[in-house]
Design a protein around this motif. Structure first.
Motif, PDB file in Angstrom:
ATOM      1  N   PHE A 129       3.644 -40.271  21.217  1.00  0.00           N
ATOM      2  CA  PHE A 129       3.102 -39.664  22.430  1.00  0.00           C
ATOM      3  C   PHE A 129       1.628 -39.329  22.258  1.00  0.00           C
ATOM      4  O   PHE A 129       1.237 -38.696  21.263  1.00  0.00           O
ATOM      5  CB  PHE A 129       3.877 -38.395  22.791  1.00  0.00           C
ATOM      6  N   GLY A 130       0.829 -39.751  23.233  1.00  0.00           N
ATOM      7  CA  GLY A 130      -0.595 -39.450  23.223  1.00  0.00           C
ATOM      8  C   GLY A 130      -0.998 -38.711  24.474  1.00  0.00           C
ATOM      9  O   GLY A 130      -0.636 -39.111  25.584  1.00  0.00           O
ATOM     10  N   SER A 131      -1.743 -37.625  24.322  1.00  0.00           N
ATOM     11  CA  SER A 131      -2.083 -36.770  25.455  1.00  0.00           C
ATOM     12  C   SER A 131      -3.488 -37.028  25.983  1.00  0.00           C
ATOM     13  O   SER A 131      -4.428 -37.255  25.211  1.00  0.00           O
ATOM     14  CB  SER A 131      -1.973 -35.300  25.040  1.00  0.00           C
ATOM     15  N   LEU A 132      -3.618 -36.958  27.310  1.00  0.00           N
ATOM     16  CA  LEU A 132      -4.927 -37.032  27.961  1.00  0.00           C
ATOM     17  C   LEU A 132      -5.651 -35.690  27.927  1.00  0.00           C
ATOM     18  O   LEU A 132      -6.822 -35.604  28.269  1.00  0.00           O
ATOM     19  CB  LEU A 132      -4.749 -37.463  29.425  1.00  0.00           C
ATOM     20  N   SER A 133      -4.946 -34.644  27.523  1.00  0.00           N
ATOM     21  CA  SER A 133      -5.520 -33.299  27.540  1.00  0.00           C
ATOM     22  C   SER A 133      -6.570 -33.127  26.451  1.00  0.00           C
ATOM     23  O   SER A 133      -6.348 -33.472  25.286  1.00  0.00           O
ATOM     24  CB  SER A 133      -4.416 -32.257  27.356  1.00  0.00           C
ATOM     25  N   ALA A 134      -7.707 -32.547  26.824  1.00  0.00           N
ATOM     26  CA  ALA A 134      -8.771 -32.274  25.848  1.00  0.00           C
ATOM     27  C   ALA A 134      -8.354 -31.178  24.872  1.00  0.00           C
ATOM     28  O   ALA A 134      -8.970 -31.011  23.811  1.00  0.00           O
ATOM     29  CB  ALA A 134     -10.047 -31.865  26.579  1.00  0.00           C
ATOM     30  N   ASP A 135      -7.293 -30.440  25.216  1.00  0.00           N
ATOM     31  CA  ASP A 135      -6.834 -29.355  24.337  1.00  0.00           C
ATOM     32  C   ASP A 135      -6.083 -29.886  23.116  1.00  0.00           C
ATOM     33  O   ASP A 135      -5.923 -29.167  22.130  1.00  0.00           O
ATOM     34  CB  ASP A 135      -5.920 -28.396  25.112  1.00  0.00           C
ATOM     35  N   ILE A 136      -5.578 -31.103  23.196  1.00  0.00           N
ATOM     36  CA  ILE A 136      -4.851 -31.690  22.062  1.00  0.00           C
ATOM     37  C   ILE A 136      -5.861 -32.411  21.173  1.00  0.00           C
ATOM     38  O   ILE A 136      -6.284 -33.534  21.452  1.00  0.00           O
ATOM     39  CB  ILE A 136      -3.749 -32.662  22.551  1.00  0.00           C
ATOM     40  N   LYS A 137      -6.251 -31.755  20.101  1.00  0.00           N
ATOM     41  CA  LYS A 137      -7.282 -32.313  19.210  1.00  0.00           C
ATOM     42  C   LYS A 137      -6.694 -32.798  17.884  1.00  0.00           C
ATOM     43  O   LYS A 137      -7.372 -33.444  17.098  1.00  0.00           O
ATOM     44  CB  LYS A 137      -8.362 -31.259  18.938  1.00  0.00           C
ATOM     45  N   GLU A 138      -5.425 -32.458  17.640  1.00  0.00           N
ATOM     46  CA  GLU A 138      -4.735 -32.899  16.439  1.00  0.00           C
ATOM     47  C   GLU A 138      -3.247 -32.977  16.752  1.00  0.00           C
ATOM     48  O   GLU A 138      -2.798 -32.423  17.765  1.00  0.00           O
ATOM     49  CB  GLU A 138      -4.988 -31.917  15.287  1.00  0.00           C
ATOM     50  N   PRO A 139      -2.470 -33.683  15.919  1.00  0.00           N
ATOM     51  CA  PRO A 139      -1.028 -33.760  16.186  1.00  0.00           C
ATOM     52  C   PRO A 139      -0.424 -32.372  16.359  1.00  0.00           C
ATOM     53  O   PRO A 139      -0.620 -31.490  15.520  1.00  0.00           O
ATOM     54  CB  PRO A 139      -0.480 -34.472  14.949  1.00  0.00           C
ATOM     55  N   THR A 140       0.272 -32.178  17.468  1.00  0.00           N
ATOM     56  CA  THR A 140       0.800 -30.863  17.836  1.00  0.00           C
ATOM     57  C   THR A 140       2.296 -30.961  18.062  1.00  0.00           C
ATOM     58  O   THR A 140       2.751 -31.766  18.877  1.00  0.00           O
ATOM     59  CB  THR A 140       0.115 -30.338  19.110  1.00  0.00           C
ATOM     60  N   MET A 141       3.057 -30.146  17.349  1.00  0.00           N
ATOM     61  CA  MET A 141       4.512 -30.171  17.505  1.00  0.00           C
ATOM     62  C   MET A 141       4.933 -29.246  18.640  1.00  0.00           C
ATOM     63  O   MET A 141       4.486 -28.103  18.725  1.00  0.00           O
ATOM     64  CB  MET A 141       5.206 -29.758  16.211  1.00  0.00           C
ATOM     65  N   MET A 142       5.784 -29.776  19.507  1.00  0.00           N
ATOM     66  CA  MET A 142       6.334 -28.994  20.616  1.00  0.00           C
ATOM     67  C   MET A 142       7.830 -28.766  20.351  1.00  0.00           C
ATOM     68  O   MET A 142       8.558 -29.712  20.074  1.00  0.00           O
ATOM     69  CB  MET A 142       6.168 -29.745  21.938  1.00  0.00           C
ATOM     70  N   GLN A 143       8.255 -27.511  20.424  1.00  0.00           N
ATOM     71  CA  GLN A 143       9.665 -27.171  20.206  1.00  0.00           C
ATOM     72  C   GLN A 143      10.407 -27.079  21.530  1.00  0.00           C
ATOM     73  O   GLN A 143       9.891 -26.517  22.493  1.00  0.00           O
ATOM     74  CB  GLN A 143       9.778 -25.849  19.459  1.00  0.00           C
ATOM     75  N   LEU A 144      11.618 -27.617  21.576  1.00  0.00           N
ATOM     76  CA  LEU A 144      12.475 -27.511  22.744  1.00  0.00           C
ATOM     77  C   LEU A 144      13.514 -26.430  22.507  1.00  0.00           C
ATOM     78  O   LEU A 144      13.886 -26.156  21.352  1.00  0.00           O
ATOM     79  CB  LEU A 144      13.161 -28.848  23.040  1.00  0.00           C
ATOM     80  N   PRO A 145      14.003 -25.811  23.580  1.00  0.00           N
ATOM     81  CA  PRO A 145      14.980 -24.722  23.424  1.00  0.00           C
ATOM     82  C   PRO A 145      16.227 -25.131  22.635  1.00  0.00           C
ATOM     83  O   PRO A 145      16.791 -24.328  21.909  1.00  0.00           O
ATOM     84  CB  PRO A 145      15.341 -24.363  24.876  1.00  0.00           C
ATOM     85  N   GLY A 146      16.646 -26.386  22.731  1.00  0.00           N
ATOM     86  CA  GLY A 146      17.858 -26.831  22.042  1.00  0.00           C
ATOM     87  C   GLY A 146      17.664 -27.129  20.573  1.00  0.00           C
ATOM     88  O   GLY A 146      18.603 -27.555  19.899  1.00  0.00           O
ATOM     89  N   GLY A 147      16.462 -26.910  20.054  1.00  0.00           N
ATOM     90  CA  GLY A 147      16.213 -27.164  18.647  1.00  0.00           C
ATOM     91  C   GLY A 147      15.484 -28.462  18.361  1.00  0.00           C
ATOM     92  O   GLY A 147      15.008 -28.687  17.248  1.00  0.00           O
ATOM     93  N   GLU A 148      15.400 -29.353  19.362  1.00  0.00           N
ATOM     94  CA  GLU A 148      14.668 -30.600  19.177  1.00  0.00           C
ATOM     95  C   GLU A 148      13.165 -30.339  19.224  1.00  0.00           C
ATOM     96  O   GLU A 148      12.713 -29.286  19.683  1.00  0.00           O
ATOM     97  CB  GLU A 148      15.039 -31.609  20.269  1.00  0.00           C
ATOM     98  N   SER A 149      12.407 -31.307  18.748  1.00  0.00           N
ATOM     99  CA  SER A 149      10.956 -31.181  18.804  1.00  0.00           C
ATOM    100  C   SER A 149      10.336 -32.555  19.000  1.00  0.00           C
ATOM    101  O   SER A 149      11.001 -33.582  18.822  1.00  0.00           O
ATOM    102  CB  SER A 149      10.426 -30.556  17.507  1.00  0.00           C
ATOM    103  N   LEU A 150       9.088 -32.578  19.414  1.00  0.00           N
ATOM    104  CA  LEU A 150       8.344 -33.829  19.480  1.00  0.00           C
ATOM    105  C   LEU A 150       6.890 -33.534  19.173  1.00  0.00           C
ATOM    106  O   LEU A 150       6.424 -32.389  19.306  1.00  0.00           O
ATOM    107  CB  LEU A 150       8.486 -34.525  20.828  1.00  0.00           C
TER     108      LEU A 150
END
Length: 431
Positions: A129-150
């Motif tokens: 996944f690649g973000s268009l957001s200028a706020d994403i400057k390095e690989p960022t892990m996102m946690q999901l409520p069910g325990g998964e992440s991306l």
């Protein structure tokens, strides 16, 4: 699993269902021939309303979120459809870059993105996944409520290709509808497939173009079935240069609302329908159910509150609302747990892969359900909607009803393919 539905399936809808069942071989051949000439959108979802006397699409999304609302049973169909789509575009593909929406911290949206990753991973692709957001400057892990992440990574543009660090994809899948405009980083790519194409984004796309294409298709399909196209087609009109807070363009809007209501009344009289006609006024571009209102009489436009005018002034990402589509309102007579509901059909390539019911206990039968308070009841089209059941009485069989929904959704998908061809800036024009 089929949700318990209370539905008014009488009169014209039963006749339409029977006609579709009787004509299934001709319908499937008709679609097959159409797809020989036209390219389906890579993926799409269609909102459908069943009024009991009319069944019609009211919105077609070419950047569908909500894949997480489909059942696990739909996965085999979705994976097969993903394989078919990728094989057509880039048979040797190993890597798929998904570009999501900016609001990637929304847990429901993240679940949708993870579901897309599952589908394409099982279709044989490495997915990042690649973000268009200028706020994403390095690989960022996102946690999901069910325990998964991306992990969301910053996009890297090198020469005329787009990718991530140590990741050069053949295909780039947009799950971002470009409401805020087309970023330069996505333009002029070399030997990479961008799906959907940039002109499918709301910067360029207009609902009026889509429903104009759908209107023509519904006429041809109506002729095939021997039915009035109105039974599957929402009438519409369009206005430009609207500004609700300033009152600009209101005469155009009022005139079109009045004329469209008159046309609907004539149809209701023709079919003996004792309902009050209404129209939906909504942005000609944009999504997320923003800037939408129900109008039963053009006089209502003269007394709009300041709150309503402000609501109708912007769409997603704060974009100003200046172009309007006025669409025939289609009641929904479906209920789940006492709340009004509408089916949403999901497709990939030319295949129906699943769907769900959008349910909203806070809204009425003549209102937009894509609003706060909405919930989702999944429906596995793989079990109940792909194949009709012969010999069933119209209106009595879930599979037949859902097959009918799939047919209407595919008509809308075909209209989207016509629409994209007509608006393609790179298409060759012949005199």
């Amino acid at each position: 699993m089929v949700p318990h539905l209370i539905t008014a399936l009488t009169g014209p809808i039963n006749e339409l269902e029977q006609r579709i069942l009787d004509t299934t071989p001709a319908i499937e051949r008709w679609f097959r021939l159409e797809w020989m000439e036209h390219t389906p959108p890579f993926y799409s979802s269609v909102d459908i309303r069943n009024a009991g006397f009319k069944l019609a699409p009211v919105d077609t999304n070419l950047f569908p979120g909500g894949w997480n609302n489909l059942t696990p049973q739909m996965m085999p169909l979705a994976v097969q459809a993903a394989m078919a789509a990728i094989e057509k575009i880039c048979p040797e593909a190993r890597n798929l870059l998904v570009v999501p929406e900016h609001h990637t911290r929304n847990p429901f949206y993240l679940a949708n993105v993870v579901q897309l990753k599952r589908i394409f991973h099982q279709a044989g692709l490495n997915v990042r996944f690649g973000s268009l957001s200028a706020d994403i400057k390095e690989p960022t892990m996102m946690q999901l409520p069910g325990g998964e992440s991306l992990v969301i990574e910053p996009l890297i543009r090198t020469d005329r290709r787009l990718g991530l660090k140590d990741f050069d994809p053949c295909t780039i899948l947009l799950n971002n509808d470009l409401s805020a405009g087309i970023p330069g980083i996505l333009e002029d790519l070399h030997e990479q497939h961008l799906l959907p194409p940039l002109h499918a984004g709301w910067t360029v796309r207009r609902k009026s173009n889509h429903f104009k294409a759908y209107e023509e298709i519904s006429k041809r399909f109506g002729k095939l079935l021997g039915i009035d196209p109105w039974l599957i087609n929402p009438l519409f009109a369009q206005c430009d240069d609207i500004n609700f807070p300033e009152g600009r363009g209101m005469e155009c809007l009022s005139t079109h609302v009045d004329a469209l209501l008159s046309r609907i009344r004539r149809k209701y009289k023709e079919y003996g329908i004792n309902e009050k006609p209404f129209v939906m006024v909504k942005p000609d571009n944009g999504t997320y159910g923003m800037g939408v209102m129900t109008v039963h009489d053009a006089k209502e436009l003269d007394t709009l509150s300041r709150k309503t005018k402000n609501k109708m002034s912007t769409t997603k990402d704060g974009q100003p609302l200046s172009e309007i589509i006025i669409q025939e309102g289609v009641l929904t007579n479906e209920r789940i747990g006492g709340a009004v509901a509408e089916p949403v059909v999901y497709m990939m390539d030319r295949y129906v892969v699943g769907g769900f019911y959008r349910v909203n206990a806070e809204r009425g039968v003549d209102e937009n359900l894509n609003a706060p308070g909405a919930s989702f009841e999944p429906l596995a089209f793989s079990d109940s909607g792909r194949l009709p059941q012969n010999g069933e009485i119209p209106g009595s069989s879930g599979p037949n009803r859902f097959y009918m929904y799939g047919v209407v959704a595919r008509l809308a998908m075909l209209a989207a393919s016509y629409e994209l061809e007509a608006t393609d800036p790179d298409a060759e024009v012949y005199d």
